[in-house]
Design an enzyme around this catalytic site. Structure first.
Site: not given
Length: 410
Positions: A162, A301, A312, A333, A338, A397
């Site tokens: 991502c 994010h 975050e 998002k 996403h 990830f």
């Protein structure tokens, strides 16, 4: 280091298939989340996605046979690339050896992979397409774009889940700053709304299983329960400032900072103390020269997963200190879902446009405050606010963290 600016933008997204429609949707707070239409979800726990609607790849290909030999993720990439190059006006105004393409995908041609696997099982090896490999491999978006625009300079597909297209933009920034190219088309693309990908993400406990599109992707909300899969592509033309000025190019913003770190902790979970993410934020902030007195917008994010949003928030606090509470933050998002490998580039575009227009997009669907997410997330309504810097963050990830910083051109 040479100065680097943004001179072109392109986007194929669930909330708009060009920059104007995309930005109108974000600032109006319109999301693109709805029940999945690509396949029957009767046996699936996750039934919502943010699909690109009515995309016509023929609008972007001069050779229709090439289009038919291309996976959807690369078609999205080509569409956004054509838009960005056209917007920049750079075509024909740069030496081919000085133009690069940094375009990545987190997963690549998964639909092609599935379709050709079924052919092999059902009809035998002779029926597998001779174009299977070039359609599937994730570097092919960059390759076909480079061919289209005769870009013979540095080309670097990136795969960092991502964080992919935040890394492509950041690495393109560095390449231009240190003189390896005069302009680079940077971004990412993804097309993973298919049964295999949805099943895989669901079983890894990542996807939201709500059936309410308005309460599915709800970053920083106390009731958040997972992300909603999106798709599409985002592209930015990054260009050396003097090169852009010499051709009187339109300039959206200057790229001024980039942080690239790894948690080195877990294959899917972020570090609980936000060590890598906080360091990525701090590196970008330091390089950009952001002070506690500056007005800052952060496109987070913000995946709407319980762990990500909490971590975050902690990363922003660690990197900015008390100034974190004055930062204006949103997660787009909440509207696009996403977009995986495309998310970083699309959110960088949102960050650039927020800086350029003085309008900050909201976090829609926000209702219930979480005491562990206690910053200003611009809930539900866009906000007019002239900021000095914008920041875009991506956490992937594998522990990959990428943070970009932009400012208005002096």
């Amino acid at each position: 280091m040479r100065r680097v600016v943004v001179t072109g933008l392109g986007a194929i997204t669930p909330v708009g298939k060009d920059i104007n429609d995309f930005w109108d949707s974000l600032t109006a707070g319109r999301h693109g989340i709805a029940p999945i239409t690509r396949f029957d979800t009767a046996d699936f726990k996750a039934t919502l996605a943010a699909e690109v609607k009515d995309f016509s790849p023929a609008d972007y290909y001069t050779d229709k046979s090439e289009m038919r030999r291309t996976d959807l993720f690369a078609q999205y990439a080509m569409g956004a690339a054509v838009q960005a190059i056209t917007d920049s006006g750079i075509e024909g105004k740069i030496a081919p050896e000085r133009l690069g393409v940094y375009v990545g995908s987190g997963i690549g041609g998964i639909t092609t992979f599935v379709n050709e696997t079924l052919k092999l099982q059902e009809r035998g090896p002779s029926r597998v397409s001779p174009f299977f490999i070039p359609m599937m491999i994730s570097n092919m978006a960059a390759g076909t774009i480079a061919i289209r625009f005769a870009a013979k300079g540095p080309t670097l597909p990136v795969v960092t889940a991502c964080a992919t297209s935040s890394n492509t933009v950041g690495e393109a920034f560095r390449a231009i700053a240190y003189g390896y190219a005069d302009a680079i088309l940077a971004g990412g693309s993804e097309a993973t709304i298919c049964p295999l990908a949805v099943a895989g993400f669901t079983n890894s406990m990542a996807l939201c299983e709500s059936s309410d599109p308005d309460r599915a992707s709800i970053p920083f909300d106390a009731q958040r329960s997972g992300f909603v899969m999106g798709e599409g592509a985002g592209m930015l033309v990054l260009e050396e400032y003097e090169h852009a000025a010499a051709r009187d190019a339109k300039i959206y913003a200057e790229v001024v900072g980039y942080g690239n770190t790894c948690d080195a902790y877990h294959i899917t979970a972020p570090h609980p103390e936000a060590e890598g993410a906080a360091r990525a934020f701090a590196l970008a902030v330091e390089q950009a020269g952001i002070s506690s007195a500056d007005k800052v917008y952060i496109n987070a994010h913000g995946t709407s997963t319980p762990m990500n949003d909490k971590v975050e928030t902690l990363a922003v606090k660690k990197a900015l200190g008390d100034a974190a509470y004055r930062a204006q933050i949103s997660s787009t998002k909440s509207m696009t879902g996403h977009m995986l490998g495309a998310a970083g580039a699309v959110e960088a575009i949102a960050s650039v446009l927020a800086l350029h227009t003085g309008v900050l997009p909201p976090t829609v669907g926000y209702r219930d405050a979480d005491p562990e997410c206690d910053l200003d997330y611009i809930p539900n309504q866009a906000r007019k606010s002239a900021v000095d810097f914008s920041i875009s963050s991506s956490l992937g990830f594998g522990g990959h963290n990428a943070v970009l910083a932009f400012k208005k051109l002096d």
